[in-house]
Write a protein that holds these residues in place. Structure first.
Motif, mmCIF file in Angstrom:
data_model
loop_
_atom_site.group_PDB
_atom_site.id
_atom_site.type_symbol
_atom_site.label_atom_id
_atom_site.label_comp_id
_atom_site.label_asym_id
_atom_site.label_seq_id
_atom_site.Cartn_x
_atom_site.Cartn_y
_atom_site.Cartn_z
ATOM 1 N N VAL A 20 0.858 -1.180 0.000
ATOM 2 C CA VAL A 20 0.000 0.000 0.000
ATOM 3 C C VAL A 20 0.896 1.231 0.000
ATOM 4 O O VAL A 20 1.755 1.374 0.866
ATOM 5 C CB VAL A 20 -0.930 0.013 1.235
ATOM 6 C CG1 VAL A 20 -1.746 1.290 1.275
ATOM 7 C CG2 VAL A 20 -1.823 -1.202 1.237
ATOM 8 N N ARG A 22 0.800 5.386 0.011
ATOM 9 C CA ARG A 22 -0.037 6.564 0.262
ATOM 10 C C ARG A 22 0.790 7.829 0.075
ATOM 11 O O ARG A 22 1.990 7.833 0.318
ATOM 12 C CB ARG A 22 -0.533 6.584 1.711
ATOM 13 C CG ARG A 22 -1.448 5.502 2.083
ATOM 14 C CD ARG A 22 -1.772 5.679 3.551
ATOM 15 N NE ARG A 22 -2.665 4.641 4.000
ATOM 16 C CZ ARG A 22 -3.832 4.881 4.575
ATOM 17 N NH1 ARG A 22 -4.223 6.102 4.779
ATOM 18 N NH2 ARG A 22 -4.593 3.892 4.947
ATOM 19 N N THR A 23 0.127 8.912 -0.301
ATOM 20 C CA THR A 23 0.783 10.210 -0.288
ATOM 21 C C THR A 23 0.464 10.867 1.044
ATOM 22 O O THR A 23 -0.677 10.871 1.490
ATOM 23 C CB THR A 23 0.295 11.102 -1.439
ATOM 24 O OG1 THR A 23 -1.114 11.208 -1.384
ATOM 25 C CG2 THR A 23 0.715 10.549 -2.786
ATOM 26 N N VAL A 24 1.489 11.392 1.681
ATOM 27 C CA VAL A 24 1.347 12.017 2.990
ATOM 28 C C VAL A 24 1.894 13.438 2.882
ATOM 29 O O VAL A 24 3.000 13.646 2.386
ATOM 30 C CB VAL A 24 2.127 11.234 4.068
ATOM 31 C CG1 VAL A 24 1.971 11.877 5.429
ATOM 32 C CG2 VAL A 24 1.679 9.781 4.101
ATOM 33 N N LEU A 48 -6.859 1.120 4.309
ATOM 34 C CA LEU A 48 -7.178 2.253 3.455
ATOM 35 C C LEU A 48 -8.283 3.126 4.043
ATOM 36 O O LEU A 48 -8.344 4.319 3.769
ATOM 37 C CB LEU A 48 -7.562 1.774 2.061
ATOM 38 C CG LEU A 48 -6.437 1.126 1.261
ATOM 39 C CD1 LEU A 48 -6.968 0.607 -0.066
ATOM 40 C CD2 LEU A 48 -5.305 2.108 1.034
ATOM 41 N N LYS A 51 -7.362 6.992 8.414
ATOM 42 C CA LYS A 51 -6.587 8.163 8.049
ATOM 43 C C LYS A 51 -5.377 8.234 8.955
ATOM 44 O O LYS A 51 -5.459 7.935 10.137
ATOM 45 C CB LYS A 51 -7.405 9.443 8.215
ATOM 46 C CG LYS A 51 -8.321 9.706 7.084
ATOM 47 C CD LYS A 51 -8.766 11.138 7.123
ATOM 48 C CE LYS A 51 -9.469 11.486 5.844
ATOM 49 N NZ LYS A 51 -9.730 12.904 5.752
ATOM 50 N N LYS A 52 -4.272 8.632 8.398
ATOM 51 C CA LYS A 52 -3.048 8.763 9.193
ATOM 52 C C LYS A 52 -2.840 10.186 9.589
ATOM 53 O O LYS A 52 -3.171 11.114 8.993
ATOM 54 C CB LYS A 52 -1.832 8.277 8.411
ATOM 55 C CG LYS A 52 -1.752 6.786 8.419
ATOM 56 C CD LYS A 52 -0.409 6.363 7.939
ATOM 57 C CE LYS A 52 -0.184 4.904 8.214
ATOM 58 N NZ LYS A 52 1.108 4.463 7.847
#
Length: 52
Positions: A20, A22-24, A48, A51-52
């Motif tokens: 996985v 993700r854009t952070v 997914l 939320k981070k």
């Protein structure tokens, strides 16, 4: 390098994992970075949804 990871995931033992990406967004600079994780395929939807 991506080919090596994909080939590793297709082996008999690694077939139950998914990668996985993700854009952070950084709070300090505002720039985007990528966060990568290898997780079991059963947990993809839960991961997914968080939320981070």
């Amino acid at each position: 390098m991506a080919k090596k990871v994909v080939a590793t995931l297709k082996t008999k033992d690694g077939a139950s994992f998914a990668k996985v990406i993700r854009t952070v967004r950084s709070k300090k600079t505002g720039a985007y970075t990528f966060s990568e994780e290898l997780i079991p395929t059963e947990q993809v939807k839960e991961t997914l949804a968080k939320k981070k």
